[in-house]
Design a protein around this motif. Structure first.
Motif, short mmCIF file in Angstrom:
data_model
loop_
_atom_site.label_atom_id
_atom_site.label_comp_id
_atom_site.label_asym_id
_atom_site.label_seq_id
_atom_site.Cartn_x
_atom_site.Cartn_y
_atom_site.Cartn_z
N UNK A 6 6.71 -15.21 -6.80
CA UNK A 6 7.90 -15.03 -5.96
C UNK A 6 7.59 -15.16 -4.48
N UNK A 7 6.31 -15.34 -4.15
CA UNK A 7 5.93 -15.59 -2.75
C UNK A 7 5.39 -17.00 -2.55
N UNK A 8 5.63 -17.86 -3.52
CA UNK A 8 5.19 -19.26 -3.43
C UNK A 8 3.70 -19.39 -3.14
N UNK A 9 2.93 -18.55 -3.77
CA UNK A 9 1.47 -18.62 -3.60
C UNK A 9 0.91 -19.41 -4.78
N UNK A 10 0.01 -20.33 -4.48
CA UNK A 10 -0.58 -21.16 -5.53
C UNK A 10 -1.49 -20.30 -6.41
N UNK A 11 -1.02 -20.03 -7.64
CA UNK A 11 -1.75 -19.15 -8.54
C UNK A 11 -3.11 -19.73 -8.93
N UNK A 12 -3.20 -21.04 -8.97
CA UNK A 12 -4.45 -21.70 -9.36
C UNK A 12 -5.60 -21.31 -8.43
N UNK A 13 -5.25 -21.01 -7.19
CA UNK A 13 -6.30 -20.68 -6.22
C UNK A 13 -6.68 -19.20 -6.24
N UNK A 14 -5.95 -18.40 -7.03
CA UNK A 14 -6.20 -16.96 -7.03
C UNK A 14 -6.83 -16.57 -8.37
N UNK A 15 -7.64 -15.54 -8.32
CA UNK A 15 -8.25 -15.06 -9.55
C UNK A 15 -7.73 -13.66 -9.86
N UNK A 16 -7.38 -13.44 -11.13
CA UNK A 16 -6.94 -12.11 -11.55
C UNK A 16 -7.84 -11.69 -12.71
N UNK A 17 -8.50 -10.55 -12.55
CA UNK A 17 -9.47 -10.11 -13.55
C UNK A 17 -9.07 -8.75 -14.09
N UNK A 18 -8.93 -8.66 -15.41
CA UNK A 18 -8.62 -7.36 -16.02
C UNK A 18 -9.93 -6.75 -16.48
N UNK A 19 -10.42 -5.80 -15.72
CA UNK A 19 -11.73 -5.22 -16.00
C UNK A 19 -11.91 -3.91 -15.22
N UNK A 20 -12.76 -3.05 -15.74
CA UNK A 20 -13.16 -1.86 -14.99
C UNK A 20 -13.89 -2.33 -13.73
N UNK A 21 -13.49 -1.84 -12.56
CA UNK A 21 -14.13 -2.34 -11.33
C UNK A 21 -15.64 -2.09 -11.31
N UNK A 22 -16.08 -1.01 -11.93
CA UNK A 22 -17.53 -0.73 -11.89
C UNK A 22 -18.31 -1.76 -12.71
N UNK A 23 -17.72 -2.22 -13.78
CA UNK A 23 -18.34 -3.33 -14.53
C UNK A 23 -18.30 -4.61 -13.70
N UNK A 24 -17.18 -4.81 -13.04
CA UNK A 24 -17.08 -6.01 -12.20
C UNK A 24 -18.14 -6.00 -11.10
#
Ligand code: SAH
Length: 399
Positions: free
Chosen positions: A267-285
């Motif tokens: 909804x903000x016209x941001x190119x999703x291909x350039x962004x990374x979304x990771x579902x993970x415990x931050x400490x593992x990340x």
């Protein structure tokens, strides 16, 4: 008419209440024996039965109730609540007139002299959050007062008053008027957020971080690689991307965060291909990122005060230093760490001590660029600075 009860305040608390301290603690009363029902109006008297203030009984993790007025003759009724709401609205006049931002806090509990209740505005819709069964006893008059003081599309509510201050699961948070679209798109400094007023305890964005998001977008994000930890719906990532970040990486444990973050990007016209979304415990990340020698130009960290996952429990008060040390390892020299906490148990001085300790133990140098606390609409009174919970520090890693 609400039930009223005279109660005697211990001597050593009298001056505090006279000076405007709003919270009724368990210790401040000689005896709670007579007080049974939440929502009872308490006339606070000194030992000679002289009037000090009028309060109501409502149990929260913070205490046992809140002062409503120091006027002996003041009736607690529709007019009283209208006056509180009216004053709160006046104080936010510039928010109502601002076309670039259509979501803000209208009434901030004790900061607006009505502890136990917050009211938020989302583009014509109002959301009331009740923090005790006590304040909830006044709901009919408070909602009527709100209806008469504002023009609204619809009214919603959240009840957060079981014993642990948790949200009471409800199929229906809708109260009155028109139903909001799902999602409702609001604006914040000209960016969009998708808001869900009837989908569990959280609506999709934390309004108190508005100035921090704007600062990230306008002053820090350009051409930077940005890691957003505990990212929830990715609100910080949206502002970083809109500020020209090279790439954002959002990490959150919750499965739902992926779709929610994608939606905010879309909804903000941001190119999703350039962004990374990771579902993970931050400490593992962090372990993964360190192993891979990842380095970011900017890292945002805004954890919940407490979190329990399958593997570990995390508490800001105990673990923030450790958290920062992980982040220092994966931040570039000259990079920025945006360290945030909404934990009310300690203040800015302690928070800065955490930062100092983390850098010292990492053998790195830093400089504080700027810091933030609650924005104007999250009003706090001087007599109760404890409710100023938000602390955000922009730290530059120098070595
Ligand atoms: N910073 C966010 C708000 C964070 S809310 C914002 O400004 O919008 C807290 C988030 O932390 C939740 O989405 C929750 O799922 C996530 N969380 C809690 N423990 C976590 C963990 N160990 N690792 C990653 N995310 C976690």
């Amino acid at each position: 008419m609400y039930e009223e009860l005279d109660v005697i305040i211990k001597n050593r608390f009298i001056d505090e209440f006279k000076d405007g301290y709003p919270l009724i603690s368990k210790e401040s009363l000689n005896s709670w024996e007579k007080v049974s029902k939440e929502g009872t109006i308490l006339n606070l008297l000194d030992e000679k039965r002289r009037f000090i203030a009028k309060a109501y009984h409502g149990v929260q993790n913070k205490g046992m109730g809140w002062v409503l007025t120091k006027e002996k003759k003041q009736k607690i009724n529709l007019e009283f609540f209208k006056d509180k709401i009216n004053k709160a609205i006046k104080y936010r006049e510039d928010f109502y007139n601002n076309k670039e931002t259509t979501a803000f806090r209208v009434l901030n509990g004790e900061g607006d002299n009505l502890g136990g209740l917050t009211i938020d505005y989302f583009d014509g819709f109002y959301l009331l959050t009740w923090y005790s069964l006590g304040i909830y006893q006044f709901k009919d008059e408070i909602i009527e007062a709100l209806k008469s003081e504002v023009s609204y599309k619809g009214i919603y509510q959240k009840r957060r008053f079981d014993t642990k201050g948790q949200y009471l699961e409800s199929d229906n948070d809708f109260v009155f008027g028109e139903k909001a679209p799902e999602p409702l798109i609001i604006k914040e400094n000209n960016e969009n957020f998708a808001i869900y007023l009837d989908d569990g305890p959280m609506v999709g964005v934390f309004l108190d971080q508005r100035e921090v998001r704007k600062t990230i977008r306008d002053k820090y994000a350009k051409d930077k690689t940005v890691l957003n930890t505990f990212s929830y719906t990715g609100a910080f990532s949206v502002f970083a991307a809109r500020g020209g970040a090279k790439k954002t990486t959002s990490v959150d444990l919750a499965n739902r965060s992926r779709a929610k973050t994608q939606e905010q990007f879309e909804i903000n016209n941001i190119d999703i291909e350039k962004q990374e979304i990771i579902v993970q415990d931050v400490f593992d990340y962090f372990n993964f990122a360190v192993k891979k020698d990842f380095l970011f130009d900017m890292v945002v960290v805004d954890p919940p005060s407490f979190a329990r996952s399958k593997k570990r429990t995390f508490s800001v008060a105990k673990d923030y230093v450790k958290l920062l040390k992980e982040i220092i390892q994966i931040t570039n020299k000259d990079g920025i760490i945006v360290a945030s906490t909404n934990c009310a148990n300690f203040g800015m001085v302690t928070f800065r001590d955490f930062i100092a300790k983390a850098f010292k133990e990492s053998h790195k140098k830093y400089k504080i660029e700027e810091s933030f606390s609650l924005p104007k609409d999250f009003k706090v009174i001087d007599e109760f600075r404890e409710s100023s919970y938000l602390k955000v520090v922009f730290i530059r890693k120098l070595s």
